[in-house]
Design a protein around this motif. Sequence first.
Motif, mmCIF file in Angstrom:
data_model
loop_
_atom_site.group_PDB
_atom_site.id
_atom_site.type_symbol
_atom_site.label_atom_id
_atom_site.label_comp_id
_atom_site.label_asym_id
_atom_site.label_seq_id
_atom_site.Cartn_x
_atom_site.Cartn_y
_atom_site.Cartn_z
ATOM 1 N N LEU A 85 -12.784 15.650 19.432
ATOM 2 C CA LEU A 85 -12.657 15.057 20.840
ATOM 3 C C LEU A 85 -13.650 14.944 21.379
ATOM 4 O O LEU A 85 -13.890 13.775 22.019
ATOM 5 N N LEU A 86 -15.002 15.566 20.987
ATOM 6 C CA LEU A 86 -16.064 15.120 21.412
ATOM 7 C C LEU A 86 -16.709 13.871 21.027
ATOM 8 O O LEU A 86 -17.050 12.740 21.533
ATOM 9 N N ALA A 87 -16.407 13.582 19.632
ATOM 10 C CA ALA A 87 -16.796 12.462 18.726
ATOM 11 C C ALA A 87 -16.108 11.299 19.229
ATOM 12 O O ALA A 87 -16.522 10.364 19.467
ATOM 13 N N ALA A 88 -14.903 11.339 19.742
ATOM 14 C CA ALA A 88 -14.112 10.498 20.470
ATOM 15 C C ALA A 88 -14.440 10.107 21.692
ATOM 16 O O ALA A 88 -14.542 8.787 21.892
ATOM 17 N N SER A 89 -14.865 10.804 22.409
ATOM 18 C CA SER A 89 -15.421 10.630 23.694
ATOM 19 C C SER A 89 -16.939 10.274 23.792
ATOM 20 O O SER A 89 -17.099 9.398 24.610
ATOM 21 N N LEU A 90 -17.717 10.489 22.863
ATOM 22 C CA LEU A 90 -19.189 9.921 22.936
ATOM 23 C C LEU A 90 -19.553 8.884 21.843
ATOM 24 O O LEU A 90 -20.490 8.271 21.955
ATOM 25 N N LYS A 91 -18.379 8.486 21.156
ATOM 26 C CA LYS A 91 -18.621 7.299 20.003
ATOM 27 C C LYS A 91 -19.611 7.935 19.130
ATOM 28 O O LYS A 91 -20.493 6.973 18.931
ATOM 29 N N ILE A 92 -19.457 9.001 18.734
ATOM 30 C CA ILE A 92 -20.340 9.634 17.870
ATOM 31 C C ILE A 92 -19.689 10.484 16.834
ATOM 32 O O ILE A 92 -18.573 10.930 17.437
ATOM 33 N N ASP A 93 -20.017 10.621 15.504
ATOM 34 C CA ASP A 93 -19.362 11.518 14.599
ATOM 35 C C ASP A 93 -20.500 12.759 14.392
ATOM 36 O O ASP A 93 -21.458 12.446 14.170
ATOM 37 N N LEU A 94 -19.771 14.008 14.340
ATOM 38 C CA LEU A 94 -20.460 15.169 14.377
ATOM 39 C C LEU A 94 -20.352 16.111 12.947
ATOM 40 O O LEU A 94 -19.108 16.150 12.782
ATOM 41 N N LEU A 120 -24.052 5.121 7.794
ATOM 42 C CA LEU A 120 -24.404 5.051 9.504
ATOM 43 C C LEU A 120 -25.697 5.753 9.820
ATOM 44 O O LEU A 120 -26.395 6.412 8.917
ATOM 45 N N PRO A 121 -26.341 5.217 11.010
ATOM 46 C CA PRO A 121 -27.515 5.852 11.407
ATOM 47 C C PRO A 121 -27.333 7.207 11.497
ATOM 48 O O PRO A 121 -26.291 7.798 12.156
ATOM 49 N N MET A 122 -28.155 8.248 11.151
ATOM 50 C CA MET A 122 -27.906 9.696 11.102
ATOM 51 C C MET A 122 -29.224 10.508 11.715
ATOM 52 O O MET A 122 -30.313 10.022 11.641
ATOM 53 N N GLU A 123 -28.860 11.382 12.426
ATOM 54 C CA GLU A 123 -29.971 12.229 12.879
ATOM 55 C C GLU A 123 -29.664 13.727 12.802
ATOM 56 O O GLU A 123 -28.531 14.203 12.811
ATOM 57 N N ARG A 124 -30.535 14.632 12.287
ATOM 58 C CA ARG A 124 -30.088 15.826 11.993
ATOM 59 C C ARG A 124 -31.091 16.661 12.776
ATOM 60 O O ARG A 124 -32.393 16.762 12.965
ATOM 61 N N VAL A 125 -30.211 17.647 13.564
ATOM 62 C CA VAL A 125 -31.213 18.470 14.742
ATOM 63 C C VAL A 125 -30.856 19.917 14.297
ATOM 64 O O VAL A 125 -29.744 20.394 14.405
ATOM 65 N N PRO A 126 -31.880 20.780 14.174
ATOM 66 C CA PRO A 126 -31.580 22.214 14.177
ATOM 67 C C PRO A 126 -31.091 22.775 15.307
ATOM 68 O O PRO A 126 -31.305 22.523 16.582
ATOM 69 N N LEU A 127 -30.073 23.919 15.130
ATOM 70 C CA LEU A 127 -29.394 24.474 16.225
ATOM 71 C C LEU A 127 -30.197 25.952 16.172
ATOM 72 O O LEU A 127 -30.246 26.661 15.168
ATOM 73 N N ALA A 128 -30.444 26.168 17.317
ATOM 74 C CA ALA A 128 -31.099 27.366 17.607
ATOM 75 C C ALA A 128 -30.164 29.025 17.442
ATOM 76 O O ALA A 128 -28.841 28.483 17.699
ATOM 77 N N GLY A 129 -30.475 29.833 17.188
ATOM 78 C CA GLY A 129 -29.649 31.007 17.177
ATOM 79 C C GLY A 129 -29.119 31.582 16.158
ATOM 80 O O GLY A 129 -30.212 31.443 14.913
ATOM 81 N N ARG A 130 -28.499 32.439 15.886
ATOM 82 C CA ARG A 130 -28.375 33.174 14.587
ATOM 83 C C ARG A 130 -27.588 32.351 13.615
ATOM 84 O O ARG A 130 -27.192 32.703 12.220
ATOM 85 N N SER A 131 -27.026 31.358 13.934
ATOM 86 C CA SER A 131 -26.033 30.631 12.844
ATOM 87 C C SER A 131 -26.627 30.172 11.755
ATOM 88 O O SER A 131 -25.952 29.660 10.830
ATOM 89 N N ARG A 132 -27.999 29.573 11.740
ATOM 90 C CA ARG A 132 -28.526 28.967 10.583
ATOM 91 C C ARG A 132 -28.166 27.609 10.222
ATOM 92 O O ARG A 132 -27.504 27.398 9.082
ATOM 93 N N THR A 133 -27.751 26.952 11.226
ATOM 94 C CA THR A 133 -27.053 25.777 11.227
ATOM 95 C C THR A 133 -27.904 24.533 11.437
ATOM 96 O O THR A 133 -28.937 24.602 12.617
ATOM 97 N N ILE A 137 -25.444 17.435 12.571
ATOM 98 C CA ILE A 137 -25.816 16.074 12.062
ATOM 99 C C ILE A 137 -25.126 15.232 12.870
ATOM 100 O O ILE A 137 -23.891 15.143 13.067
ATOM 101 N N LEU A 138 -25.755 14.203 13.493
ATOM 102 C CA LEU A 138 -25.047 12.928 14.257
ATOM 103 C C LEU A 138 -25.074 11.687 13.720
ATOM 104 O O LEU A 138 -26.106 11.216 12.969
ATOM 105 N N TYR A 139 -23.779 11.123 13.274
ATOM 106 C CA TYR A 139 -23.613 9.884 12.905
ATOM 107 C C TYR A 139 -23.373 8.855 13.967
ATOM 108 O O TYR A 139 -22.170 9.115 14.565
ATOM 109 N N ARG A 140 -24.046 7.936 14.130
ATOM 110 C CA ARG A 140 -23.795 7.042 15.234
ATOM 111 C C ARG A 140 -23.073 5.738 14.944
ATOM 112 O O ARG A 140 -23.497 5.006 14.212
ATOM 113 N N THR A 141 -21.560 5.717 15.220
ATOM 114 C CA THR A 141 -21.070 4.732 15.150
ATOM 115 C C THR A 141 -21.143 3.442 16.015
ATOM 116 O O THR A 141 -20.880 2.341 15.583
ATOM 117 N N ASP A 142 -21.691 3.777 17.087
ATOM 118 C CA ASP A 142 -22.341 2.632 17.880
ATOM 119 C C ASP A 142 -23.882 2.959 18.216
ATOM 120 O O ASP A 142 -24.407 4.048 18.228
#
Length: 481
Positions: free
Chosen positions: A158-167, A193-206, A209-214
């Motif tokens: 749902l977020l990807a559809a609203s933001l025109k980005i894939d996650l 696709l243009p891609m950006e990898r962003v570390p997520l803080a917290g315990r999840s160790r994840t 990744i953002l794929y920009r369709t636009d």
Amino acid sequence: MIKVRELTASLSLGLQLIAGKKGEERQITWVHTVDLPDPWRWISPGNLVMTTGAGLPVTASHQTEWLEKLALSNASALVIARHPSAPEITPALLETADRLMFPVLETGFEQEFVKLSRAIIEGILQVQQGQYTAGEQLFQAYAKTLREDVDLDGRLRLLAASLKIDLEIEDALSGTIRFSSHPSTLSASPSALPMERVPLAGRSRTHLILYRTDANSLKDPLLVRSLTGLLEIELERLMIERDQQRREGSALLDSLLRGETSLALISPILQQRGLYGTLVCLALEPAEQGDWNADNIHHAPGLKGASLLIKHDERLLILCPDTPEIALAIRKGLGAKTVCGMSSPVNSATGLAESFRQARLACSQAKELHKSVLRYGEADTGLAVYPTSLSAARAIVDRYLSPLIEHDRHSDANLLVTLVKFLENDGSWKSTSYELHIHRQTLVYRLKLITKLTGLSPTSTAGTALLWLALEAGRSTKLLP
């Protein structure tokens, strides 16, 4: 924010970039006019510094030092509208600007700084307004996903559809994708696709990744930071839920092992937790070096959605569906050298204690045989003729007779004695019933129960041979009276 490149691209501003072209992507946060000899003391990072050159040193060496100090203040760029009486701009200053990748722009003295400042500030405010609008849209989109009451994969869609980005949310340790908005459904492959990898803080160790369709979608770092913050909270919430599920499962498992309740009674609870179908018990000895340990293995990426009942004692004990993927994910999370013993399918007749006994035995046999995973009853113990060691004798007694011993502890069926008498009487129903002082139908019932618990029929050739061998092994080693 406005970039230096955008100022030089606007012909109406009359600015010309004369040095530091490699820094034209710098962002401008505000504008500051200063003609003092030490402008770095009066500005903030990101400021565009405008001067008539009144405070500019005269000599080339002093101009170099002056620009270096200005660049160290993290100003975004320098605009010089030189007064006729101001020092000339030396080639050394321009060379220093190129070396430091610090943009230097030039305009005529007649340039009105107020007009230039107004244009820049209006541009900054427009950008901030756009950020506010985009941020509001981001939070509205996220709030909508919460109202939809979907899982995290669905929320990402749902977020990807609203933001025109894939996650995608990627496990930082293994590189496996834990959650996704399914970029594979796009006409272009994710790798294209243009891609950006962003570390997520917290315990999840994840990582996110953002794929920009636009190409223009969610470009602002502040908006990306807002999105990652929302997802960090989401992942932590999921981990808290999993922690609570583990605590409840451990208490439930303790109750089952102590005999305070039975599998039949809590079957609806198990089904609510996704524990239905064929269940098995696992006993594991974790490796020393693994991405996860016995206390947090329930967060391992391969177990997403898997319902487990976990107890950490002398060994890690787990009740789970009989699915190879689950055992593999657990071992992979704990480390490649983890040893895993797996019971036969759990059934209400033998009870959970028997299944965990089988799992522990299989784990011990796996260690002796240098195997990673061993299911109960699959080990080649070398008992086809006769046990050759105490451990082998213990294995065959445990395999075939301990279910009967365990059952006799909680009932008065006397299954072990019944089996002994039946085999000693060469399978004679009449003689066995007579010696045990029971009705023939009671003997029939007991022998059927023995078959169910051991998997061997005392009336068959194979059953008679193996059960007699187990009895003799127990007697000869004094494991049985």
